[in-house]
Design a protein around this motif. Structure first.
Motif, short mmCIF file in Angstrom:
data_model
loop_
_atom_site.label_atom_id
_atom_site.label_comp_id
_atom_site.label_asym_id
_atom_site.label_seq_id
_atom_site.Cartn_x
_atom_site.Cartn_y
_atom_site.Cartn_z
N GLY A 256 0.79 -1.22 0.00
CA GLY A 256 0.00 0.00 0.00
C GLY A 256 0.83 1.27 0.00
N LEU A 319 -2.23 -3.37 3.20
CA LEU A 319 -2.46 -2.08 3.83
C LEU A 319 -2.33 -2.11 5.35
CD1 LEU A 319 -5.72 -1.21 1.84
CD2 LEU A 319 -3.41 -0.41 1.33
N ALA A 324 -4.19 2.75 4.21
CA ALA A 324 -5.60 2.54 3.89
C ALA A 324 -6.35 3.87 3.89
CB ALA A 324 -6.23 1.56 4.88
N LEU A 329 -9.54 3.33 1.82
CA LEU A 329 -9.89 1.92 1.97
C LEU A 329 -9.81 1.52 3.44
CD1 LEU A 329 -7.75 0.60 -1.04
CD2 LEU A 329 -10.24 0.95 -1.02
N GLU A 330 -10.06 0.24 3.69
CA GLU A 330 -9.93 -0.31 5.04
C GLU A 330 -8.61 -1.05 5.16
OE1 GLU A 330 -12.05 0.09 7.61
OE2 GLU A 330 -13.26 1.40 6.33
N SER A 331 -8.01 -1.01 6.34
CA SER A 331 -6.77 -1.75 6.57
C SER A 331 -7.00 -3.24 6.34
CB SER A 331 -6.28 -1.53 8.00
OG SER A 331 -5.20 -2.38 8.30
N THR A 332 -5.99 -3.90 5.79
CA THR A 332 -6.03 -5.36 5.63
C THR A 332 -5.31 -6.06 6.78
OG1 THR A 332 -4.04 -5.26 4.21
CG2 THR A 332 -6.21 -5.24 3.12
#
Length: 448
Positions: A256, A319, A324, A329-332
């Motif tokens: 990311g 991420l 993120a 986006l959302e953290s992975t």
């Protein structure tokens, strides 16, 4: 020990609060490392290290600073916290900095089921020295080996604890035991070297010193009298020992941080084919007895198995919270954290789909080309995927290994290389990155 580290991180957070931090997280790591090197049947070097490292990140609004130390005394912690807060007040504002929301945090923090720590006693230095001697002796016994550059054995253990002002607190322990050997064949300017080694979490699973030494010696002997290959375009088979480097380049492009900077050859390719359609790349953070396993990431978020590439299709990015947020986006749950810097994205364990063919099958299939067993140097353009590396290995004619080669360069573009991969079925299952030998069609070789 884990309770002591938990107490230590709690003291760091309390010191940060007293110093004026609005939010903070703290990391404490302690451990022991022991290594023994043997050469020509004699002890060459013995090292042992023990210590503790602590790191504190403080946030004031969207400004952050990180400080670290190897001194865990109360006075030092107070000074660390005061300095960190002073630094944060002067730091530039980062709109993406910040801790996880409490609703995002992992609740399962008991990592015992991941079997990352061997409860067996720490090996005696004399036992490690004996392992290294046995490996060296086995390598010397191989015809063609003229010397052993060195044989080593080592052991390490460490404990990690992470805590944050959002309520997270969790820790785990890791251990490893290793043996390696480097053998040399030939003399003078005709010397060639190769190696073998093994590293395991559980000492009982470690391959024998004799096996490691013999294989290192056999590999070195097989490299005698190398030639430079013909210049041209040929298939290249990346041996299992170095094939994970190709997947490493793919993972770097999925990171990311690179995507947020706009410096990745994968930019804009989410949902595209990046591998052959039958192949998937799976992240497995909960795989037992693997060095990259973890139940929670460096920001306290719960990890989970997920498809990074599903049947050839890129599913997304790797991420942490900050990257993120930058990307909307959302953290992975891929944050990695040390004691000296803020979290950054990193993968845990990965597995690439294996094929049904053996490495010998792929050698027969490639016809004329290069089997690469060693890579040196690296020129990888992160924006375009252009790839160029020095290589050595073995020349293949009509599906058979003919002779060793060195002093050549292999080049291509990662987009094309990865799309043409043909995997073997020889991946070692205990590694963090389970990647078999990989055949790549049509690379450019620069030799004679």
């Amino acid at each position: 020990m884990t309770l002591q580290l938990a107490d230590l991180t709690a003291r760091m957070l309390e010191a940060a609060r007293r110093a004026g931090a609005e939010a903070a997280d703290a990391v404490a790591v302690d451990g022991t490392a022991l290594s023994i090197d043997v050469r020509e049947g004699r002890l060459e070097q013995a090292e042992r290290s023990e210590g503790i490292d602590i790191g504190l990140r403080v946030l004031i609004g969207r400004r952050q600073a990180v400080v670290s130390s190897s001194d865990a005394r109360d006075a030092t912690i107070e000074t660390m916290a005061q300095r960190a807060v002073a630094m944060a007040r002067e730091a530039p504002e980062d709109p993406h900095a910040g801790l996880a929301d409490p609703s995002q945090l992992a609740h399962d923090t008991d990592s015992s089921r991941l079997e990352m720590y061997d409860p067996a006693p720490e090996p005696d230095p004399a036992a490690l020295e004996e392992d290294a001697r046995r490996a060296e002796a086995a390598a010397r016994g191989i015809d063609g080996v003229t010397q052993v550059q060195g044989a080593s054995a080592g052991y390490g253990r460490r404990r990690i604890h992470l805590a944050a002002s959002n309520g997270f607190s969790g820790g785990y322990a890791r251990s490893d035991r290793a043996i390696s050997c480097v053998a040399v064949s030939g003399t003078g300017t005709g010397m060639e070297r190769d190696w073998d080694g093994d590293s395991r979490i559980f000492q009982s699973e470690l391959r024998s010193p004799e096996e490691i030494g013999r294989l290192a010696g056999a590999r070195a002997a097989a490299r005698q009298n190398p030639r430079r290959p013909r210049t041209g375009k040929y298939p290249v088979l990346f041996d299992e020992r170095i094939s994970s480097s190709l997947i490493g380049h793919l993972l770097s492009a999925m990171n990311g941080a690179a995507i947020a900077r706009g410096s990745s050859w994968l930019l804009g390719r989410k949902g595209d084919l990046v591998l052959p359609e039958p192949l998937s790349l799976i992240e497995e953070p909960h795989r037992p007895r693997a060095s990259g396993s973890r139940l929670f990431d460096g920001e306290g978020l719960p990890t989970a198995t997920r498809m990074l590439v599903e049947e050839g299709v890129l599913t997304g990015w790797v991420l942490d919270l900050a990257t993120a947020r930058k990307l909307g986006l959302e953290s992975t749950a891929n944050a990695a954290r040390g004691t000296t810097s803020p979290p950054s994205p990193a993968v845990t364990n990965v597995r690439l789909t294996e094929g049904s063919a053996t490495r010998d099958d792929l050698i027969a299939q490639m016809g004329t080309g290069l089997l690469v067993t060693s890579l040196i140097g690296s020129t990888i353009n992160p924006n375009t995927g252009d790839y160029s590396r020095g290589a050595s290995g073995f020349w293949v004619e009509k599906g058979e290994i003919m002779h060793p080669v060195n002093e050549c360069t292999i080049a291509g573009n990662l987009r094309d290389m990865l799309r043409s991969l043909v995997p073997a079925n020889d991946a070692r299952q205990h590694l963090s990155r389970i990647v078999p030998s990989l055949l790549v069609d049509g690379m450019t070789l620069a030799g004679d």
